[in-house]
Design a protein around this motif. Structure first.
Motif, PDB file in Angstrom:
ATOM      1  N   GLU A   1     -35.232  33.373  13.898  1.00  0.00           N
ATOM      2  CA  GLU A   1     -35.139  32.211  14.799  1.00  0.00           C
ATOM      3  C   GLU A   1     -33.672  31.994  15.152  1.00  0.00           C
ATOM      4  N   LEU A   2     -33.172  32.800  16.034  1.00  0.00           N
ATOM      5  CA  LEU A   2     -31.756  32.748  16.380  1.00  0.00           C
ATOM      6  C   LEU A   2     -31.473  31.627  17.384  1.00  0.00           C
ATOM      7  N   PRO A   3     -30.293  31.012  17.292  1.00  0.00           N
ATOM      8  CA  PRO A   3     -29.959  29.867  18.155  1.00  0.00           C
ATOM      9  C   PRO A   3     -29.413  30.299  19.515  1.00  0.00           C
ATOM     10  N   LEU A   4     -30.129  31.214  20.188  1.00  0.00           N
ATOM     11  CA  LEU A   4     -29.720  31.713  21.490  1.00  0.00           C
ATOM     12  C   LEU A   4     -30.916  31.717  22.433  1.00  0.00           C
ATOM     13  N   ASP A   5     -30.628  31.572  23.721  1.00  0.00           N
ATOM     14  CA  ASP A   5     -31.682  31.649  24.735  1.00  0.00           C
ATOM     15  C   ASP A   5     -32.081  33.104  24.972  1.00  0.00           C
ATOM     16  N   ASP A   6     -33.204  33.295  25.637  1.00  0.00           N
ATOM     17  CA  ASP A   6     -33.646  34.643  25.981  1.00  0.00           C
ATOM     18  C   ASP A   6     -32.561  35.369  26.779  1.00  0.00           C
ATOM     19  N   GLY A   7     -32.232  36.585  26.366  1.00  0.00           N
ATOM     20  CA  GLY A   7     -31.284  37.401  27.114  1.00  0.00           C
ATOM     21  C   GLY A   7     -29.855  36.898  27.108  1.00  0.00           C
ATOM     22  N   GLN A   8     -29.500  36.006  26.195  1.00  0.00           N
ATOM     23  CA  GLN A   8     -28.153  35.420  26.206  1.00  0.00           C
ATOM     24  C   GLN A   8     -27.094  36.351  25.608  1.00  0.00           C
ATOM     25  N   ALA A   9     -27.509  37.248  24.709  1.00  0.00           N
ATOM     26  CA  ALA A   9     -26.539  38.087  23.994  1.00  0.00           C
ATOM     27  C   ALA A   9     -26.391  39.457  24.646  1.00  0.00           C
ATOM     28  N   HIS A  10     -25.187  39.977  24.561  1.00  0.00           N
ATOM     29  CA  HIS A  10     -24.918  41.340  25.027  1.00  0.00           C
ATOM     30  C   HIS A  10     -24.856  42.317  23.843  1.00  0.00           C
ATOM     31  N   GLY A  11     -24.680  41.774  22.650  1.00  0.00           N
ATOM     32  CA  GLY A  11     -24.611  42.602  21.455  1.00  0.00           C
ATOM     33  C   GLY A  11     -25.222  41.890  20.260  1.00  0.00           C
ATOM     34  N   TYR A  12     -25.824  42.672  19.381  1.00  0.00           N
ATOM     35  CA  TYR A  12     -26.478  42.151  18.168  1.00  0.00           C
ATOM     36  C   TYR A  12     -26.092  43.079  17.028  1.00  0.00           C
ATOM     37  N   ARG A  13     -25.609  42.507  15.945  1.00  0.00           N
ATOM     38  CA  ARG A  13     -25.177  43.303  14.791  1.00  0.00           C
ATOM     39  C   ARG A  13     -25.729  42.695  13.514  1.00  0.00           C
ATOM     40  N   ALA A  14     -26.241  43.545  12.622  1.00  0.00           N
ATOM     41  CA  ALA A  14     -26.703  43.095  11.311  1.00  0.00           C
ATOM     42  C   ALA A  14     -26.241  44.119  10.279  1.00  0.00           C
ATOM     43  N   ASP A  15     -25.429  43.682   9.351  1.00  0.00           N
ATOM     44  CA  ASP A  15     -24.787  44.558   8.366  1.00  0.00           C
ATOM     45  C   ASP A  15     -25.262  44.165   6.969  1.00  0.00           C
ATOM     46  N   LYS A  16     -25.946  45.085   6.279  1.00  0.00           N
ATOM     47  CA  LYS A  16     -26.442  44.850   4.922  1.00  0.00           C
ATOM     48  C   LYS A  16     -27.299  43.591   4.855  1.00  0.00           C
ATOM     49  N   VAL A  17     -28.263  43.504   5.794  1.00  0.00           N
ATOM     50  CA  VAL A  17     -29.096  42.309   5.913  1.00  0.00           C
ATOM     51  C   VAL A  17     -30.590  42.626   5.836  1.00  0.00           C
ATOM     52  N   TYR A  18     -31.018  43.652   6.539  1.00  0.00           N
ATOM     53  CA  TYR A  18     -32.458  43.867   6.716  1.00  0.00           C
ATOM     54  C   TYR A  18     -33.194  44.157   5.411  1.00  0.00           C
ATOM     55  N   HIS A  19     -32.505  44.640   4.395  1.00  0.00           N
ATOM     56  CA  HIS A  19     -33.189  44.936   3.130  1.00  0.00           C
ATOM     57  C   HIS A  19     -33.638  43.674   2.397  1.00  0.00           C
ATOM     58  N   VAL A  20     -33.092  42.514   2.757  1.00  0.00           N
ATOM     59  CA  VAL A  20     -33.484  41.273   2.081  1.00  0.00           C
ATOM     60  C   VAL A  20     -34.345  40.357   2.949  1.00  0.00           C
ATOM     61  N   LEU A  21     -34.595  40.739   4.189  1.00  0.00           N
ATOM     62  CA  LEU A  21     -35.377  39.876   5.075  1.00  0.00           C
ATOM     63  C   LEU A  21     -36.856  39.893   4.689  1.00  0.00           C
ATOM     64  N   PRO A  22     -37.519  38.726   4.743  1.00  0.00           N
ATOM     65  CA  PRO A  22     -38.960  38.705   4.454  1.00  0.00           C
ATOM     66  C   PRO A  22     -39.763  39.541   5.451  1.00  0.00           C
ATOM     67  N   GLU A  23     -39.375  39.468   6.741  1.00  0.00           N
ATOM     68  CA  GLU A  23     -40.103  40.184   7.783  1.00  0.00           C
ATOM     69  C   GLU A  23     -39.121  40.865   8.739  1.00  0.00           C
ATOM     70  N   PRO A  24     -38.691  42.065   8.411  1.00  0.00           N
ATOM     71  CA  PRO A  24     -37.761  42.779   9.294  1.00  0.00           C
ATOM     72  C   PRO A  24     -38.282  42.955  10.715  1.00  0.00           C
ATOM     73  N   ALA A  25     -39.585  43.156  10.872  1.00  0.00           N
ATOM     74  CA  ALA A  25     -40.156  43.333  12.214  1.00  0.00           C
ATOM     75  C   ALA A  25     -39.966  42.073  13.054  1.00  0.00           C
ATOM     76  N   ALA A  26     -40.090  40.902  12.433  1.00  0.00           N
ATOM     77  CA  ALA A  26     -39.889  39.648  13.155  1.00  0.00           C
ATOM     78  C   ALA A  26     -38.431  39.505  13.586  1.00  0.00           C
ATOM     79  N   ALA A  27     -37.514  39.956  12.739  1.00  0.00           N
ATOM     80  CA  ALA A  27     -36.088  39.897  13.085  1.00  0.00           C
ATOM     81  C   ALA A  27     -35.781  40.822  14.255  1.00  0.00           C
ATOM     82  N   LEU A  28     -36.401  42.004  14.288  1.00  0.00           N
ATOM     83  CA  LEU A  28     -36.170  42.930  15.403  1.00  0.00           C
ATOM     84  C   LEU A  28     -36.765  42.395  16.696  1.00  0.00           C
TER      85      LEU A  28
END
Length: 253
Positions: free
Chosen positions: A96-123
């Motif tokens: 649930e990111l605090p950005l509007d649809d299409g607002q970002a030009h870049g997305y970075r996640a470093d050493k994060v996805y291994h602890v997420l409850p639902e990686p597919a939801a984050a993607l």
């Protein structure tokens, strides 16, 4: 409810451990490569998910990006704001990111996805906030293939695998390429970099592996102590060696 003081103490230990690791030359080079894969940054809105104490957000801002960091850990966010008062860091979930649809030009996640409850939801959320042509970069370690030099090879294998099994998604980094393809990202690239640590500053991380294995029952308290003592002796004589495979994947929205 978790004890707040304990939670903050754990976060402070993690921050110290991350500081030790992230200031080493290999780590600095790998972060720079992740920024390069985001492509032109000047004026671009880039979100760093799981920003921790804000190091990458600050480095992205120096490179000209409009950098936004998000994290759920209050202690991490407090550390980021204390270290870099001008940073834009916010409390937010990866799904649930605090950005509007299409607002970002870049997305970075470093050493994060291994602890997420639902990686597919984050993607799915990454795809939502990225503009067409926006870039995504995922960086993470493979917990099952960490190499620690030791005279006790069988015990080392048990400790490494037991520690991996305490992580929600210990092998997700090796799946980054396929995950990006499955979620519709194009021009997907994958690199593997090996981080080499020989500094005694990594001893707390090594000891944490042994303690986690002990808590799972995979090794006894005596085995954990003997293994940790060996690593301490190696560190004191400049013989510590930890090698961690890091998977770096990038794609285009």
């Amino acid at each position: 409810m978790p004890d707040t003081h304990t939670a903050y103490t754990d976060s402070e230990k993690l921050i110290r451990m991350l500081d030790a690791a992230e200031t080493m030359p290999d780590a600095v080079t790998l972060r720079a490569r992740s920024y390069q894969l985001l492509r032109p940054l000047s004026g671009a809105t880039v979100i760093d998910v799981g920003c921790g104490a804000g190091r990458a957000v600050a480095e992205l801002a120096v490179r000209g990006a409009r950098a936004i960091g998000v994290d759920l850990d209050p202690a991490m966010l407090a550390a980021a704001r204390n270290r870099f008062p001008d940073l834009d860091v916010r409390a937010a979930d990866a799904a649930e990111l605090p950005l509007d649809d299409g607002q970002a030009h870049g997305y970075r996640a470093d050493k994060v996805y291994h602890v997420l409850p639902e990686p597919a939801a984050a993607l799915a959320e990454a795809r939502r906030v990225l503009a067409p042509g926006g870039r995504i970069v995922l960086l993470g370690q493979d917990w099952d293939t960490i190499v620690v030099d030791s005279d006790q090879s069988d015990l080392t294998r048990r400790i490494v695998h037991a520690r991996a099994d305490t992580v929600p998604h210990p092998r997700i980094a090796r799946a980054y390429r396929n995950l990006l393809l499955d979620h519709g990202f194009r021009n997907v690239e994958l690199e593997v970099h090996t981080m080499i640590f020989t500094d005694a500053a990594m001893l707390p991380m090594v000891a944490a592996h042994a303690d986690a294995a002990r808590q799972t029952g995979a090794v006894s308290a005596d085995e954990a102590e003997a293994w940790t003592d060996e690593q301490a002796r190696r560190a004191s004589s400049g013989r510590l060696l930890v090698a961690i495979p890091m998977f770096l994947a990038a794609g285009t929205r």
